[in-house]
Scaffold this motif. Structure first.
Motif, PDB file in Angstrom:
ATOM      1  N   GLU A   1       0.729  -1.147   0.050  1.00  0.00           N
ATOM      2  CA  GLU A   1      -0.076  -0.109   0.153  1.00  0.00           C
ATOM      3  C   GLU A   1       0.955   1.361  -0.012  1.00  0.00           C
ATOM      4  OE1 GLU A   1      -3.563   2.259   2.801  1.00  0.00           O
ATOM      5  OE2 GLU A   1      -2.909  -0.029   3.039  1.00  0.00           O
ATOM      6  N   ILE A   2       2.012   1.207   0.872  1.00  0.00           N
ATOM      7  CA  ILE A   2       2.798   2.480   1.044  1.00  0.00           C
ATOM      8  C   ILE A   2       3.731   2.699  -0.380  1.00  0.00           C
ATOM      9  CG2 ILE A   2       4.926   3.299   1.845  1.00  0.00           C
ATOM     10  CD1 ILE A   2       4.022   1.875   4.631  1.00  0.00           C
ATOM     11  N   LEU A   3       3.973   1.613  -1.145  1.00  0.00           N
ATOM     12  CA  LEU A   3       4.689   1.945  -2.508  1.00  0.00           C
ATOM     13  C   LEU A   3       3.869   2.298  -3.481  1.00  0.00           C
ATOM     14  CD1 LEU A   3       7.056   1.366  -4.366  1.00  0.00           C
ATOM     15  CD2 LEU A   3       6.430  -1.094  -4.192  1.00  0.00           C
ATOM     16  N   ASN A   4       2.307   1.762  -3.278  1.00  0.00           N
ATOM     17  CA  ASN A   4       1.611   2.115  -4.251  1.00  0.00           C
ATOM     18  C   ASN A   4       1.064   3.644  -4.242  1.00  0.00           C
ATOM     19  OD1 ASN A   4      -0.200  -0.042  -6.168  1.00  0.00           O
ATOM     20  ND2 ASN A   4       0.486  -1.026  -4.355  1.00  0.00           N
ATOM     21  N   ASN A   5       1.008   4.269  -3.032  1.00  0.00           N
ATOM     22  CA  ASN A   5       0.927   5.608  -2.797  1.00  0.00           C
ATOM     23  C   ASN A   5       2.097   6.380  -3.443  1.00  0.00           C
ATOM     24  OD1 ASN A   5      -1.313   5.302  -1.572  1.00  0.00           O
ATOM     25  ND2 ASN A   5      -0.579   5.220   0.470  1.00  0.00           N
ATOM     26  N   VAL A   6       3.474   5.935  -3.415  1.00  0.00           N
ATOM     27  CA  VAL A   6       4.459   6.580  -3.816  1.00  0.00           C
ATOM     28  C   VAL A   6       4.249   6.657  -5.394  1.00  0.00           C
ATOM     29  CG1 VAL A   6       7.045   6.226  -4.420  1.00  0.00           C
ATOM     30  CG2 VAL A   6       6.030   5.981  -2.054  1.00  0.00           C
ATOM     31  N   ILE A   7       3.980   5.426  -6.103  1.00  0.00           N
ATOM     32  CA  ILE A   7       3.795   5.350  -7.546  1.00  0.00           C
ATOM     33  C   ILE A   7       2.652   6.248  -8.032  1.00  0.00           C
ATOM     34  CG2 ILE A   7       3.383   3.885  -9.400  1.00  0.00           C
ATOM     35  CD1 ILE A   7       5.888   3.280  -8.136  1.00  0.00           C
ATOM     36  N   ILE A   8       1.539   6.355  -7.466  1.00  0.00           N
ATOM     37  CA  ILE A   8       0.423   7.204  -7.800  1.00  0.00           C
ATOM     38  C   ILE A   8       0.662   8.685  -8.017  1.00  0.00           C
ATOM     39  CG2 ILE A   8      -1.789   8.145  -7.044  1.00  0.00           C
ATOM     40  CD1 ILE A   8      -2.355   5.257  -5.879  1.00  0.00           C
ATOM     41  N   ASN A   9       1.689   9.067  -6.627  1.00  0.00           N
ATOM     42  CA  ASN A   9       2.201  10.545  -6.570  1.00  0.00           C
ATOM     43  C   ASN A   9       3.389  10.923  -7.537  1.00  0.00           C
ATOM     44  OD1 ASN A   9      -0.037  11.577  -5.010  1.00  0.00           O
ATOM     45  ND2 ASN A   9       1.069  10.177  -3.283  1.00  0.00           N
ATOM     46  N   ASN A  10       3.857   9.693  -8.280  1.00  0.00           N
ATOM     47  CA  ASN A  10       5.054   9.955  -8.956  1.00  0.00           C
ATOM     48  C   ASN A  10       4.798  10.364 -10.621  1.00  0.00           C
ATOM     49  OD1 ASN A  10       7.417   8.532 -10.762  1.00  0.00           O
ATOM     50  ND2 ASN A  10       8.311   9.304  -9.080  1.00  0.00           N
ATOM     51  N   ASN A  11       5.564  11.382 -10.954  1.00  0.00           N
ATOM     52  CA  ASN A  11       5.184  11.592 -12.526  1.00  0.00           C
ATOM     53  C   ASN A  11       6.297  11.433 -13.324  1.00  0.00           C
ATOM     54  OD1 ASN A  11       2.770  13.129 -11.549  1.00  0.00           O
ATOM     55  ND2 ASN A  11       3.989  14.828 -10.737  1.00  0.00           N
ATOM     56  N   SER A  12       7.449  10.599 -12.982  1.00  0.00           N
ATOM     57  CA  SER A  12       8.153  10.188 -13.906  1.00  0.00           C
ATOM     58  C   SER A  12       7.903   9.424 -15.347  1.00  0.00           C
ATOM     59  CB  SER A  12       9.349   9.173 -13.241  1.00  0.00           C
ATOM     60  OG  SER A  12       9.957   9.732 -11.989  1.00  0.00           O
TER      61      SER A  12
END
Length: 451
Positions: free
Chosen positions: A225-236
């Motif tokens: 879940e924590i990793l998924n939140n990082v991915i959602i907020n990443n614009n790379s």
């Protein structure tokens, strides 16, 4: 090229020294303390320092590069001499990048599973007869050393640790490799001595994603879940590929994966390892290995050293040793053994050994992590507190942190060994987990007494 290693005896350092020696470099090194297996390995290649200690006279202007190990201090006399002479000083991750910047770089990151994912990829590439370089954090069957660097290999597989690169380079190692293909297996707070808040720890994975090169790829666990939140907020602007558990079954203590209506029986087990396997599969697909071939090749993978490694077994009992020490690894490993052998009693013993795991403020992160064990034992060698200059705490503090009042606590290895020798292993598994050595307890001798 002439290179000199300051703190050559480290696990990654001595393997890199051997790899560069094999590549034709002139390699020298120093260390104040050397242990096995680095002593034997360095000696085999004529790289073992004649004497322990630091000798600034070894540092001369004709050295092309210094490689600085994390074990060295910032006032190390050899380092000071190198800085005075203006010799380029690298951390080992910096130097691995320097030697692989013309290759395709696959970097495996995450709070857990890095070594296993990397090991799985190496195993499959080797079986597929591919040419590749690598850096992995454990000794693997079929691989003489933990680092390989050549001129010819088009790809390098790198285990990407989030700990600091060197005493004078406070960046996490995995930021320095500039991955073309990155993997993140999950994020669970660790290294509290360097990252005092969970957010500061999460930030390092966000930076890692930003280091993935243009046109690259990130393979990540959708189950975190924590990793998924990082991915959602990443614009790379990179390709982001999630993975989840494959279809599988467990029968008579054997895990079988089901893919494209075919069954593949594995030698490893546990949901965490099945997730690791899927990360490895997606990397191998990116390296032109078909999924069907991957599953066929992975059936012979026996695991990395100290990752659910079998110390001994009988018809109705196993003794495992595992590297688990952080809360997430501890819980996943216990769950794996209990799920694989649901009809057996599970005795789980964890040694708290790292700075983070011993930190009183971090201890509450272990709450509930041993609930699935029938018998839970926590061991902290009292000498470890002394060595790390930390204030010891009593059994009640440990029980309150783990939220398990029937937990047994030991701080003396002799008392722990006496307790373990009493175990009746009939229809019972014993799981020994540590990044240390349980105060010197010989698990083979223990196995011979109780199995």
């Amino acid at each position: 090229m002439r290179v000199h290693f300051i703190a050559i005896g480290g696990s990654a350092m001595h393997n890199l020294a051997i790899a560069l020696h094999k590549k034709g470099f002139e390699v020298t090194g120093s260390d104040d303390v050397l242990f096995e297996p680095s002593v034997s390995r360095l000696n085999k290649y004529g790289l073992l320092p004649q004497q322990n200690g630091w000798y600034p006279e070894k540092i001369t202007a004709d050295i092309d590069a210094i490689i600085l190990g994390m074990h060295a201090r910032i006032d190390n006399p050899e380092l000071v001499k190198a800085q005075e002479l203006g010799i380029k000083v690298y951390s080992y991750p910096e130097y691995i990048y320097e030697q692989s910047k013309d290759k395709l770089r696959v970097v495996i990151g995450g709070s857990h599973g890095k070594t296993t994912i990397t090991s799985m990829i190496l195993h499959v590439l080797q079986v597929a007869d591919k040419d590749f370089d690598y850096m992995v954090g454990a000794q693997l069957e079929g691989f003489e050393t933990m680092v390989k660097l050549t001129k010819e290999a088009p790809v390098i597989i790198i285990e990407g640790d989030e700990y600091l690169a060197s005493p004078i380079d406070r960046r996490p190692k995995f930021h320095l490799y500039k991955a073309n293909i990155g993997v993140i297996s999950g994020i669970a707070w660790d290294h509290i001595n360097v990252f005092p808040t969970f957010q500061s720890y999460i930030d390092q994975f966000e930076i890692f994603i930003e280091t993935i090169q243009n046109g690259g790829k990130l393979i990540y666990s959708k189950t975190d879940e924590i990793l998924n939140n990082v991915i959602i907020n990443n614009n790379s602007e990179i390709d982001k590929v999630p993975y989840t558990l494959p279809d599988y079954s467990i029968e008579n203590g054997v895990t079988t994966v089901i893919a494209d209506e075919k069954k593949y029986s594995l030698e490893v087990f546990g949901e965490h390892n099945l997730l690791n396997m899927e990360a490895a599969r997606l990397v191998c697909e990116s390296l032109n290995i078909k999924s069907a071939d991957f599953y066929k090749y992975i059936t012979t993978f026996k695991g990395a050293a100290r990752r659910l490694e079998i110390v001994g077994k009988s018809n109705n009992a196993h003794i495992f040793k595992d590297f688990a020490h952080s809360p997430s690894k501890l819980q996943a490993t216990i769950h794996a053994v209990k799920t694989q052998f649901p009809d057996r009693k599970l005795i789980a013993c964890i040694e708290l050994h790292t700075f983070s795991s011993l930190n009183k403020d971090f201890l509450s992160q272990y709450a509930g992590t041993m609930d699935a064990a029938d018998v839970a034992i926590v061991f902290i060698d009292k000498k470890t507190f002394e060595q790390k200059k930390m204030e010891p705490y009593p059994a009640d503090t440990v029980k309150a942190a783990f939220l398990k009042q029937d937990l047994t606590f030991f701080n003396d290895p002799k008392l722990l060994l006496t307790e373990l020798e009493k175990i009746n292993l009939t229809n019972t598994n014993l799981l020994m987990m540590s990044s240390g050595n349980f105060g010197g307890i010989d698990l083979i001798e223990l196995k011979n007494k109780i199995l």
